[in-house]
Motif scaffolding. Structure first.
Motif, PDB file in Angstrom:
ATOM      1  N   TRP A  58      31.162   0.089  -9.665  1.00 23.61           N
ATOM      2  CA  TRP A  58      31.596  -1.286  -9.401  1.00 23.61           C
ATOM      3  C   TRP A  58      30.638  -1.958  -8.409  1.00 23.61           C
ATOM      4  N   ALA A  59      30.356  -1.266  -7.323  1.00 24.23           N
ATOM      5  CA  ALA A  59      29.473  -1.825  -6.297  1.00 24.23           C
ATOM      6  C   ALA A  59      28.069  -2.080  -6.837  1.00 24.23           C
ATOM      7  N   GLN A  60      27.532  -1.129  -7.570  1.00 29.16           N
ATOM      8  CA  GLN A  60      26.167  -1.285  -8.077  1.00 29.16           C
ATOM      9  C   GLN A  60      26.068  -2.384  -9.132  1.00 29.16           C
ATOM     10  N   LEU A  61      27.037  -2.432 -10.031  1.00 32.08           N
ATOM     11  CA  LEU A  61      26.958  -3.399 -11.134  1.00 32.08           C
ATOM     12  C   LEU A  61      27.310  -4.818 -10.707  1.00 32.08           C
ATOM     13  N   THR A  62      28.058  -4.984  -9.608  1.00 33.71           N
ATOM     14  CA  THR A  62      28.363  -6.340  -9.135  1.00 33.71           C
ATOM     15  C   THR A  62      27.361  -6.822  -8.092  1.00 33.71           C
ATOM     16  N   ALA A  63      26.470  -5.958  -7.643  1.00 29.64           N
ATOM     17  CA  ALA A  63      25.494  -6.327  -6.612  1.00 29.64           C
ATOM     18  C   ALA A  63      24.501  -7.365  -7.126  1.00 29.64           C
ATOM     19  N   ASN A  64      23.958  -8.132  -6.212  1.00 28.59           N
ATOM     20  CA  ASN A  64      22.845  -9.055  -6.482  1.00 28.59           C
ATOM     21  C   ASN A  64      23.121 -10.043  -7.607  1.00 28.59           C
ATOM     22  N   GLY A  65      24.299 -10.636  -7.593  1.00 27.32           N
ATOM     23  CA  GLY A  65      24.587 -11.665  -8.583  1.00 27.32           C
ATOM     24  C   GLY A  65      25.597 -11.279  -9.634  1.00 27.32           C
ATOM     25  N   GLY A  66      26.055 -10.023  -9.638  1.00 26.36           N
ATOM     26  CA  GLY A  66      27.128  -9.649 -10.542  1.00 26.36           C
ATOM     27  C   GLY A  66      28.428 -10.268 -10.065  1.00 26.36           C
ATOM     28  N   GLN A  67      29.451 -10.238 -10.903  1.00 29.37           N
ATOM     29  CA  GLN A  67      30.720 -10.819 -10.480  1.00 29.37           C
ATOM     30  C   GLN A  67      31.900  -9.998 -10.953  1.00 29.37           C
ATOM     31  N   GLU A  68      32.899  -9.898 -10.083  1.00 24.22           N
ATOM     32  CA  GLU A  68      34.147  -9.249 -10.433  1.00 24.22           C
ATOM     33  C   GLU A  68      34.922 -10.171 -11.357  1.00 24.22           C
ATOM     34  N   VAL A  69      35.580  -9.619 -12.338  1.00 25.36           N
ATOM     35  CA  VAL A  69      36.398 -10.434 -13.235  1.00 25.36           C
ATOM     36  C   VAL A  69      37.843 -10.034 -12.971  1.00 25.36           C
ATOM     37  N   GLU A  70      38.446  -9.228 -13.827  1.00 22.11           N
ATOM     38  CA  GLU A  70      39.804  -8.753 -13.600  1.00 22.11           C
ATOM     39  C   GLU A  70      40.070  -7.542 -14.472  1.00 22.11           C
ATOM     40  N   CYS A  71      41.107  -6.798 -14.083  1.00 17.62           N
ATOM     41  CA  CYS A  71      41.577  -5.659 -14.880  1.00 17.62           C
ATOM     42  C   CYS A  71      40.490  -4.632 -15.153  1.00 17.62           C
ATOM     43  N   GLY A  72      39.598  -4.420 -14.184  1.00 18.38           N
ATOM     44  CA  GLY A  72      38.533  -3.445 -14.356  1.00 18.38           C
ATOM     45  C   GLY A  72      37.284  -3.986 -15.021  1.00 18.38           C
ATOM     46  N   TRP A  73      37.247  -5.286 -15.295  1.00 16.98           N
ATOM     47  CA  TRP A  73      36.091  -5.911 -15.941  1.00 16.98           C
ATOM     48  C   TRP A  73      35.202  -6.553 -14.886  1.00 16.98           C
ATOM     49  N   LEU A  74      33.913  -6.540 -15.153  1.00 21.26           N
ATOM     50  CA  LEU A  74      32.938  -7.225 -14.312  1.00 21.26           C
ATOM     51  C   LEU A  74      31.780  -7.677 -15.185  1.00 21.26           C
ATOM     52  N   LYS A  75      30.985  -8.575 -14.635  1.00 21.04           N
ATOM     53  CA  LYS A  75      29.721  -8.970 -15.261  1.00 21.04           C
ATOM     54  C   LYS A  75      28.610  -8.582 -14.310  1.00 21.04           C
ATOM     55  N   ASP A  76      27.554  -7.965 -14.844  1.00 14.97           N
ATOM     56  CA  ASP A  76      26.426  -7.624 -13.983  1.00 14.97           C
ATOM     57  C   ASP A  76      25.518  -8.842 -13.817  1.00 14.97           C
ATOM     58  N   LYS A  77      24.461  -8.682 -13.062  1.00  8.29           N
ATOM     59  CA  LYS A  77      23.565  -9.806 -12.757  1.00  8.29           C
ATOM     60  C   LYS A  77      22.851 -10.363 -13.983  1.00  8.29           C
TER      61      LYS A  77
END
Length: 157
Positions: A90-109
Protein backbone atom coordinates in the motif's frame (compact mmCIF):
# COMPACT_ATOMS: atom_id res chain seq x y z
CA UNK A 1 4.92 -20.72 -21.09
CA UNK A 2 2.26 -18.20 -20.16
CA UNK A 3 -0.41 -17.98 -22.89
CA UNK A 4 -2.16 -14.83 -21.68
CA UNK A 5 -0.05 -11.79 -20.84
CA UNK A 6 -1.45 -8.55 -19.49
CA UNK A 7 -0.55 -5.58 -21.68
CA UNK A 8 -0.45 -2.17 -20.00
CA UNK A 9 -0.69 0.86 -22.31
CA UNK A 10 1.36 3.84 -21.16
CA UNK A 11 1.93 7.17 -22.84
CA UNK A 12 5.74 7.01 -22.52
CA UNK A 13 6.39 5.61 -19.03
CA UNK A 14 6.56 1.83 -19.70
CA UNK A 15 10.24 1.57 -18.79
CA UNK A 16 9.80 3.65 -15.62
CA UNK A 17 6.71 1.65 -14.63
CA UNK A 18 8.45 -1.71 -15.16
CA UNK A 19 11.40 -0.57 -13.04
CA UNK A 20 9.01 0.65 -10.33
CA UNK A 21 6.88 -2.50 -10.24
CA UNK A 22 9.90 -4.82 -10.19
CA UNK A 23 11.28 -2.81 -7.24
CA UNK A 24 8.01 -3.19 -5.29
CA UNK A 25 7.49 -6.94 -5.71
CA UNK A 26 9.98 -9.66 -4.81
CA UNK A 27 10.81 -12.31 -7.40
CA UNK A 28 10.33 -9.80 -10.19
CA UNK A 29 12.49 -8.71 -13.10
CA UNK A 30 12.60 -6.90 -16.42
CA UNK A 31 12.97 -9.45 -19.21
CA UNK A 32 13.23 -7.46 -22.41
CA UNK A 33 13.03 -3.95 -23.83
CA UNK A 34 12.14 -3.34 -27.47
CA UNK A 35 12.62 -0.03 -29.23
CA UNK A 36 10.82 1.68 -32.06
CA UNK A 37 12.54 1.59 -35.43
CA UNK A 38 12.29 3.84 -38.44
CA UNK A 39 8.78 2.61 -39.33
CA UNK A 40 7.41 4.46 -36.29
CA UNK A 41 4.99 5.52 -35.10
CA UNK A 42 7.19 6.93 -32.32
CA UNK A 43 10.72 8.29 -32.42
CA UNK A 44 13.30 5.68 -33.56
CA UNK A 45 15.24 4.32 -30.60
CA UNK A 46 12.59 5.23 -28.02
CA UNK A 47 11.19 2.43 -25.87
CA UNK A 48 8.28 0.61 -27.52
CA UNK A 49 7.67 -2.26 -25.07
CA UNK A 50 9.09 -3.58 -21.82
CA UNK A 51 8.36 -7.17 -20.85
CA UNK A 52 8.62 -7.84 -17.13
CA UNK A 53 7.63 -10.41 -14.51
CA UNK A 54 6.01 -9.91 -11.13
CA UNK A 55 6.07 -13.12 -9.07
CA UNK A 56 6.51 -15.10 -12.29
CA UNK A 57 3.51 -13.42 -14.01
CA UNK A 58 4.51 -11.75 -17.27
CA UNK A 59 3.36 -8.26 -18.26
CA UNK A 60 4.10 -6.05 -21.22
CA UNK A 61 4.29 -2.29 -20.87
CA UNK A 62 3.66 -0.52 -24.20
CA UNK A 63 4.52 3.10 -24.87
CA UNK A 64 1.59 3.73 -27.18
CA UNK A 65 0.89 7.42 -26.62
CA UNK A 66 -1.75 9.42 -24.77
CA UNK A 67 -4.79 8.09 -26.65
CA UNK A 68 -5.77 5.61 -23.92
CA UNK A 69 -5.60 5.86 -20.14
CA UNK A 70 -6.18 3.42 -17.31
CA UNK A 71 -9.47 3.17 -15.45
CA UNK A 72 -10.92 1.11 -12.62
CA UNK A 73 -12.62 -1.40 -14.92
CA UNK A 74 -9.39 -3.42 -14.76
CA UNK A 75 -7.25 -3.80 -11.65
CA UNK A 76 -4.35 -5.92 -10.49
CA UNK A 77 -5.31 -8.00 -7.44
CA UNK A 78 -2.59 -8.74 -4.90
CA UNK A 79 -3.45 -11.35 -2.27
CA UNK A 80 -1.53 -10.71 0.95
CA UNK A 81 -0.75 -13.03 3.86
CA UNK A 82 -0.32 -10.39 6.59
CA UNK A 83 -1.02 -6.81 7.58
CA UNK A 84 2.68 -6.06 7.13
CA UNK A 85 2.47 -7.18 3.52
CA UNK A 86 -0.69 -5.10 2.95
CA UNK A 87 0.97 -2.06 4.55
CA UNK A 88 4.17 -2.43 2.52
CA UNK A 89 2.49 -2.73 -0.88
CA UNK A 90 0.00 0.00 0.00
CA UNK A 91 2.73 2.44 1.00
CA UNK A 92 4.90 1.76 -2.04
CA UNK A 93 2.10 1.83 -4.61
CA UNK A 94 0.50 5.03 -3.25
CA UNK A 95 3.84 6.86 -2.93
CA UNK A 96 4.82 9.75 -5.20
CA UNK A 97 1.43 10.53 -6.67
CA UNK A 98 -0.52 7.34 -6.08
CA UNK A 99 -3.89 7.64 -4.40
CA UNK A 100 -5.94 5.65 -1.93
CA UNK A 101 -9.40 4.78 -3.18
CA UNK A 102 -11.55 2.51 -1.01
CA UNK A 103 -12.15 -1.09 0.02
CA UNK A 104 -8.53 -2.08 -0.58
CA UNK A 105 -8.28 -0.32 -3.95
CA UNK A 106 -5.66 2.24 -4.91
CA UNK A 107 -4.23 3.87 -8.00
CA UNK A 108 -0.48 4.05 -8.44
CA UNK A 109 1.37 7.07 -9.82
CA UNK A 110 0.81 5.78 -13.38
CA UNK A 111 -2.96 5.49 -12.91
CA UNK A 112 -3.02 1.67 -12.72
CA UNK A 113 -5.65 0.34 -10.29
CA UNK A 114 -4.61 -2.23 -7.71
CA UNK A 115 -6.48 -4.21 -5.07
CA UNK A 116 -4.31 -4.96 -2.04
CA UNK A 117 -6.30 -7.62 -0.22
CA UNK A 118 -5.44 -9.76 2.79
CA UNK A 119 -6.31 -13.40 2.17
CA UNK A 120 -8.30 -13.48 5.40
CA UNK A 121 -10.86 -11.03 3.96
CA UNK A 122 -12.17 -13.54 1.44
CA UNK A 123 -12.15 -16.26 4.10
CA UNK A 124 -14.20 -14.18 6.56
CA UNK A 125 -16.68 -12.99 3.93
CA UNK A 126 -17.16 -16.62 2.85
CA UNK A 127 -18.20 -17.64 6.38
CA UNK A 128 -21.52 -19.52 6.23
CA UNK A 129 -22.86 -17.41 9.13
CA UNK A 130 -24.50 -14.46 7.30
CA UNK A 131 -24.33 -12.18 10.35
CA UNK A 132 -20.56 -12.59 10.68
CA UNK A 133 -20.01 -12.37 6.94
CA UNK A 134 -22.04 -9.17 6.60
CA UNK A 135 -20.34 -7.53 9.61
CA UNK A 136 -17.03 -8.12 7.88
CA UNK A 137 -18.41 -6.75 4.60
CA UNK A 138 -19.69 -3.59 6.31
CA UNK A 139 -16.34 -3.10 8.04
CA UNK A 140 -14.45 -3.52 4.75
CA UNK A 141 -16.73 -1.03 2.98
CA UNK A 142 -15.68 1.62 5.51
CA UNK A 143 -11.96 1.13 4.91
CA UNK A 144 -9.52 2.45 2.36
CA UNK A 145 -6.51 0.26 3.18
CA UNK A 146 -7.80 -3.03 4.57
CA UNK A 147 -7.11 -3.46 8.29
CA UNK A 148 -7.03 -7.11 9.36
CA UNK A 149 -7.65 -6.33 13.05
CA UNK A 150 -10.72 -4.32 12.08
CA UNK A 151 -12.00 -7.21 10.00
CA UNK A 152 -11.41 -9.69 12.82
CA UNK A 153 -13.16 -7.40 15.32
CA UNK A 154 -16.18 -7.13 13.02
CA UNK A 155 -16.19 -10.90 12.57
CA UNK A 156 -16.13 -11.47 16.33
CA UNK A 157 -19.02 -9.04 16.76
Amino acid sequence: MQKIITNLWFDDQAEEAAAFYTSVFDNSRVLETQRYGGAGPREPGSVMTVTFELFGQRFIGLNGGPEFTFNEAISLYVECESQEEVDSYWAQLTANGGQEVECGWLKDKFGVSWQIVPKILTELIADPDPERSQRVMRAMLGMKKIDIRGLEAAYAG
